[in-house]
Design a protein around this motif. Structure first.
Motif, PDB file in Angstrom:
ATOM      1  N   MET A 177       0.842  -1.191   0.000  1.00  0.00           N
ATOM      2  CA  MET A 177       0.000   0.000   0.000  1.00  0.00           C
ATOM      3  C   MET A 177       0.881   1.246   0.000  1.00  0.00           C
ATOM      4  N   PHE A 178       0.312   2.363  -0.460  1.00  0.00           N
ATOM      5  CA  PHE A 178       1.017   3.647  -0.498  1.00  0.00           C
ATOM      6  C   PHE A 178       2.373   3.517  -1.185  1.00  0.00           C
ATOM      7  N   ARG A 179       2.376   2.899  -2.374  1.00  0.00           N
ATOM      8  CA  ARG A 179       3.637   2.620  -3.025  1.00  0.00           C
ATOM      9  C   ARG A 179       3.952   3.677  -4.074  1.00  0.00           C
ATOM     10  N   THR A 180       5.238   3.728  -4.430  1.00  0.00           N
ATOM     11  CA  THR A 180       5.614   4.509  -5.604  1.00  0.00           C
ATOM     12  C   THR A 180       5.362   3.662  -6.844  1.00  0.00           C
ATOM     13  N   LEU A 181       5.428   4.289  -8.002  1.00  0.00           N
ATOM     14  CA  LEU A 181       5.118   3.582  -9.236  1.00  0.00           C
ATOM     15  C   LEU A 181       6.348   2.958  -9.880  1.00  0.00           C
ATOM     16  N   ARG A 182       7.539   3.354  -9.493  1.00  0.00           N
ATOM     17  CA  ARG A 182       8.729   2.783 -10.101  1.00  0.00           C
ATOM     18  C   ARG A 182       8.865   1.314  -9.712  1.00  0.00           C
ATOM     19  N   GLY A 183       9.176   0.480 -10.672  1.00  0.00           N
ATOM     20  CA  GLY A 183       9.409  -0.917 -10.380  1.00  0.00           C
ATOM     21  C   GLY A 183       8.217  -1.811 -10.599  1.00  0.00           C
ATOM     22  N   ILE A 184       7.061  -1.269 -10.999  1.00  0.00           N
ATOM     23  CA  ILE A 184       5.906  -2.099 -11.279  1.00  0.00           C
ATOM     24  C   ILE A 184       5.983  -2.538 -12.729  1.00  0.00           C
ATOM     25  N   PRO A 185       5.947  -3.850 -13.019  1.00  0.00           N
ATOM     26  CA  PRO A 185       6.170  -4.299 -14.398  1.00  0.00           C
ATOM     27  C   PRO A 185       5.194  -3.697 -15.402  1.00  0.00           C
ATOM     28  N   LEU A 186       3.883  -3.900 -15.232  1.00  0.00           N
ATOM     29  CA  LEU A 186       2.913  -3.377 -16.179  1.00  0.00           C
ATOM     30  C   LEU A 186       2.886  -1.853 -16.056  1.00  0.00           C
ATOM     31  N   LEU A 187       2.952  -1.180 -17.144  1.00  0.00           N
ATOM     32  CA  LEU A 187       2.901   0.282 -17.244  1.00  0.00           C
ATOM     33  C   LEU A 187       4.218   0.965 -16.910  1.00  0.00           C
ATOM     34  N   SER A 188       5.244   0.217 -16.484  1.00  0.00           N
ATOM     35  CA  SER A 188       6.457   0.893 -16.024  1.00  0.00           C
ATOM     36  C   SER A 188       7.128   1.676 -17.143  1.00  0.00           C
ATOM     37  N   CYS A 189       7.029   1.185 -18.386  1.00  0.00           N
ATOM     38  CA  CYS A 189       7.663   1.909 -19.497  1.00  0.00           C
ATOM     39  C   CYS A 189       6.980   3.246 -19.730  1.00  0.00           C
ATOM     40  N   ASN A 213      17.402   0.467 -13.244  1.00  0.00           N
ATOM     41  CA  ASN A 213      17.143   0.670 -14.671  1.00  0.00           C
ATOM     42  C   ASN A 213      17.115  -0.637 -15.458  1.00  0.00           C
ATOM     43  N   ALA A 214      17.587  -1.711 -14.856  1.00  0.00           N
ATOM     44  CA  ALA A 214      17.765  -2.958 -15.603  1.00  0.00           C
ATOM     45  C   ALA A 214      16.508  -3.810 -15.663  1.00  0.00           C
ATOM     46  N   GLU A 215      15.407  -3.406 -15.024  1.00  0.00           N
ATOM     47  CA  GLU A 215      14.241  -4.295 -14.917  1.00  0.00           C
ATOM     48  C   GLU A 215      13.732  -4.746 -16.281  1.00  0.00           C
ATOM     49  N   ASP A 216      13.468  -3.817 -17.183  1.00  0.00           N
ATOM     50  CA  ASP A 216      12.961  -4.193 -18.506  1.00  0.00           C
ATOM     51  C   ASP A 216      13.995  -4.979 -19.298  1.00  0.00           C
ATOM     52  N   MET A 217      15.240  -4.601 -19.173  1.00  0.00           N
ATOM     53  CA  MET A 217      16.317  -5.286 -19.879  1.00  0.00           C
ATOM     54  C   MET A 217      16.438  -6.737 -19.431  1.00  0.00           C
ATOM     55  N   VAL A 238      14.119  -8.672 -18.231  1.00  0.00           N
ATOM     56  CA  VAL A 238      12.979  -9.444 -18.734  1.00  0.00           C
ATOM     57  C   VAL A 238      13.172  -9.804 -20.198  1.00  0.00           C
ATOM     58  N   SER A 239      13.476  -8.813 -21.034  1.00  0.00           N
ATOM     59  CA  SER A 239      13.599  -9.075 -22.477  1.00  0.00           C
ATOM     60  C   SER A 239      14.790  -9.977 -22.773  1.00  0.00           C
ATOM     61  N   LEU A 240      15.883  -9.785 -22.053  1.00  0.00           N
ATOM     62  CA  LEU A 240      17.074 -10.601 -22.276  1.00  0.00           C
ATOM     63  C   LEU A 240      16.799 -12.059 -21.904  1.00  0.00           C
ATOM     64  N   SER A 241      16.049 -12.274 -20.821  1.00  0.00           N
ATOM     65  CA  SER A 241      15.706 -13.639 -20.411  1.00  0.00           C
ATOM     66  C   SER A 241      14.885 -14.337 -21.486  1.00  0.00           C
ATOM     67  N   THR A 242      13.869 -13.647 -22.001  1.00  0.00           N
ATOM     68  CA  THR A 242      13.004 -14.245 -23.019  1.00  0.00           C
ATOM     69  C   THR A 242      13.774 -14.560 -24.292  1.00  0.00           C
ATOM     70  N   ASP A 243      14.575 -13.620 -24.745  1.00  0.00           N
ATOM     71  CA  ASP A 243      15.316 -13.824 -25.989  1.00  0.00           C
ATOM     72  C   ASP A 243      16.345 -14.940 -25.852  1.00  0.00           C
ATOM     73  N   ALA A 244      17.029 -15.003 -24.712  1.00  0.00           N
ATOM     74  CA  ALA A 244      18.037 -16.047 -24.517  1.00  0.00           C
ATOM     75  C   ALA A 244      17.390 -17.432 -24.490  1.00  0.00           C
ATOM     76  N   LEU A 245      16.231 -17.548 -23.867  1.00  0.00           N
ATOM     77  CA  LEU A 245      15.555 -18.844 -23.836  1.00  0.00           C
ATOM     78  C   LEU A 245      15.087 -19.270 -25.225  1.00  0.00           C
ATOM     79  N   ARG A 246      14.643 -18.325 -26.034  1.00  0.00           N
ATOM     80  CA  ARG A 246      14.255 -18.672 -27.408  1.00  0.00           C
ATOM     81  C   ARG A 246      15.452 -19.214 -28.195  1.00  0.00           C
ATOM     82  N   LEU A 247      16.608 -18.598 -28.004  1.00  0.00           N
ATOM     83  CA  LEU A 247      17.793 -19.079 -28.701  1.00  0.00           C
ATOM     84  C   LEU A 247      18.215 -20.453 -28.178  1.00  0.00           C
ATOM     85  N   MET A 248      18.081 -20.677 -26.882  1.00  0.00           N
ATOM     86  CA  MET A 248      18.437 -21.990 -26.328  1.00  0.00           C
ATOM     87  C   MET A 248      17.478 -23.069 -26.828  1.00  0.00           C
ATOM     88  N   LEU A 249      16.218 -22.732 -26.977  1.00  0.00           N
ATOM     89  CA  LEU A 249      15.271 -23.680 -27.554  1.00  0.00           C
ATOM     90  C   LEU A 249      15.641 -24.018 -28.994  1.00  0.00           C
TER      91      LEU A 249
END
Length: 607
Positions: free
Chosen positions: A1-13, A366-370, A372-383
């Motif tokens: 409760m009573f949180r700041t908005l930084r760090g929330i995945p949805l809408l953070s961009c 600052n690395a939160e979005d990076m 997430v995207s890096l994890s997804t892309d790396a797993l696709r390449l490993m698959l």
């Protein structure tokens, strides 16, 4: 409760800036078995992406079954000393800590020291709750089980903010929070709760007679040979540790009170041992760490039948679906958990059927979005390296941002949708005016249009021109559906529907609560780095709106719904919502804090 908005995945961009950063370079074709090509690509991609996002340091590990394919550190762990990140550098794991707490609890279930479906009160006898959902309060106590705590279905508040940065013993937590009001009916929905995991940690201590760090070291971390890992409140005792940074600036080494929820220091290399144990059905280097039946329980969906959870599947500790994040590929089962806060970011993602995993940790917010995207892309390449076939075609592409087929909702549609919606990110206001439907969240305003699939999409004009990208808010599709008699604002992202907020109608306003309008300051707290210094209550279009304050920084707005003359709740369902606010003689209380009125309207309101 009573949180700041930084760090929330949805809408953070969106809330960080208008639009997102550039796309990474396209990966090369990967031949079957050619993991070295993946490593070369990541070595080329990661440093410039870190520089662009101003991320000091990052560490990554790739796992294939029982093989650690690659572990590598990039950048700086300590700028002042010039210490580089190595594979052994320890980072704050944040909420990834919960995976180890859940595992430790399941070990104790196997030893019959804890009961998965027994009331937690059997172990923590001093702990009790108060409930507006039960006529018999004893039934409410019995409803708080270990299974529900581990799957975030206990109904407990998300946080207990008072003394959040203090270092008192974990064993004190049950008594300190006894009498807490439930935020939702136990077993009815997933509502993420750090408080719930703090209680699990206390139960681990109580059932073993050992402090949490000792029990986790002896029962889990040492058997897994996680030599750079520990549950400690700060990094002062951790060797090889990274310092945290916020946009390149050094952050204080904040004390973590709820060690079981967020106190782990570890490295991706160490975490790879834990993942290998899970892939081996509880064995690590031929030693039994956890029973196969416990792993089955951990990866079994616990929230089946909870309509309000939509497509978000929850196991014991693990999220068993992307929950609105971009999936790795069509039909690819993905289990994951992320960790953020205190200016670190981390994610562990596993593909259970293929026994592949990517683990990434960084020491800048600052690395939160990076990450997430890096994890997804790396797993696709490993698959692709595992199967010899590319994972994605058109079904993995981002949604179109084209405007050609978007239309202003009809008048009857606008009237149906207009209203106030309670969300974890604050009050989402949708208004019908000037023959258009507009939205506002956290000071950002935009227009809502219907796309060619009939969903609402957010757009914004600047100097008369449409911006095609509003970050995550522009990518998701929105609409309002009725579930269990509640009007829910939902988002569809990457084919998954998730809850965003709940429409709230203006309630009757008792005079007792109308009299609470004003500003308040926290009483009797000398805690370092307090998460809250005050609150304010105001009247807006028939709603009481409450806002937290952290010195000069205003926090999130919430709708305050009176329950009776003594109690009100933060409207809505989800993280931080449903919490109880109580009236006192000269103020209010919430989340363990007492607030004294410092200012009220000059003229009393009349109704």
């Amino acid at each position: 409760m009573f949180r700041t908005l930084r760090g929330i995945p949805l809408l953070s961009c969106l809330l960080g800036s208008i639009g997102c950063h550039g796309q990474p370079p396209a990966p090369p074709p990967i031949q079957k078995g050619d993991y070295s090509a993946i490593i070369r690509y990541l070595q080329t991609r990661i440093p410039p992406e870190m520089a662009r996002e101003n991320v000091a340091g990052l560490s990554i590990a790739l796992v294939n079954g029982q093989e650690l394919i690659w572990a590598r550190g990039f950048g700086i762990a300590d700028k002042a000393k010039g210490l580089p990140v190595t594979p052994n550098t320890a980072f704050r794991a944040g909420a990834i800590s919960k995976l180890f707490t859940a595992t430790a609890a399941l070990q104790l279930v196997e030893q019959q020291r804890l009961g998965l479906d027994a009331p937690i009160q059997q172990t923590l006898r001093e702990f009790y709750v108060r409930s507006r959902f039960h006529s018999d309060q004893a039934d409410a106590d019995r409803a708080i089980t270990l299974r529900r705590l581990l799957s975030h279905q206990s109904g407990l508040p998300s946080e207990h903010l008072r003394d959040l940065r203090n270092s008192f013993a974990m064993s004190q937590m049950p008594m300190r929070v006894s009498g807490v009001w439930l935020s939702s009916p136990p077993g009815s929905q997933v509502a993420y709760s750090n408080l719930g995991y703090a209680l699990v940690g206390a139960a681990v201590e109580r059932s073993t007679g050992k402090d949490f760090e000792t029990q986790l070291q002896n029962g889990l971390l040492k058997p897994l040979q996680m030599n750079q890992s520990s549950f400690i409140g700060t990094g002062a005792q951790a060797g090889f540790r990274a310092l945290g940074y916020e946009d390149g600036t050094l952050s204080p080494d904040a004390q973590v009170r709820d060690l079981a929820a967020a106190g782990l220091w570890t490295s991706p290399k160490d975490l790879s041992h834990y993942v290998q144990m899970l892939f081996a059905r509880g064995l690590y280097k031929d030693s039994r760490v956890l029973g196969n039946a416990s792993i089955e329980q951990m990866f079994t969906q616990q929230n089946t039948g909870n309509a309000l959870d939509f497509d978000c599947q929850m196991g014991l500790g693990w999220f068993l679906a992307p929950c609105g994040d971009e999936p790795v590929g069509p039909g690819v089962r993905t289990y994951q958990h992320s960790g953020g806060g205190d200016d670190f970011a981390a994610q562990v993602t596993v593909l259970p059927d293929q026994q592949l995993a990517v683990i990434i940790m960084a020491n800048d917010s600052n690395a939160e979005d990076m990450v997430v995207s890096l994890s997804t892309d790396a797993l696709r390449l490993m698959l692709q390296a595992q199967t010899g076939h590319a994972v994605c075609a058109d079904d993995c592409q981002a949604p179109s941002h084209g405007l050609k087929l978007r239309q202003v909702p009809a008048a009857v549609d606008r009237k149906r949708l207009a209203g106030f919606y309670a969300t974890a990110w604050g009050v989402f206001r949708i208004k019908d005016g000037d023959q258009r439907l507009s939205g506002e969240l956290a000071g950002y305003d935009f227009e809502l249009l219907r796309d060619d699939d009939g969903w609402l999409r957010a757009q914004k004009k600047v100097l008369g021109f449409w911006l095609k990208d509003l970050g995550e808010l522009g990518r998701v599709q929105l609409d309002v559906v009725t579930v269990q008699g509640r009007q829910m604002l939902t988002a569809r992202s990457h084919g998954q529907r998730i809850a965003v907020g709940e429409r709230i109608d203006p309630p009757p306003l008792p005079l007792a609560w109308a009299d609470t309008i004003g500003t308040y300051q926290v009483l009797n707290t000398h805690e370092p780095d307090a998460p809250l210094s005050g609150i304010s209550v105001r009247l807006e279009e028939g709603f009481l709106v409450i806002r937290g304050q952290l010195y000069d920084e205003p926090l999130t707005d919430y709708i305050l719904l009176p329950v009776d003359n003594a109690h009100a709740v933060l409207a809505g369902i989800g993280y931080g919502l449903g919490h109880t606010v109580s009236r006192q003689i000269n103020g209010l209380s919430a989340s363990g804090y007492s607030f004294k009125r410092t200012q009220s309207p000059h003229k009393p309101l009349s109704f």
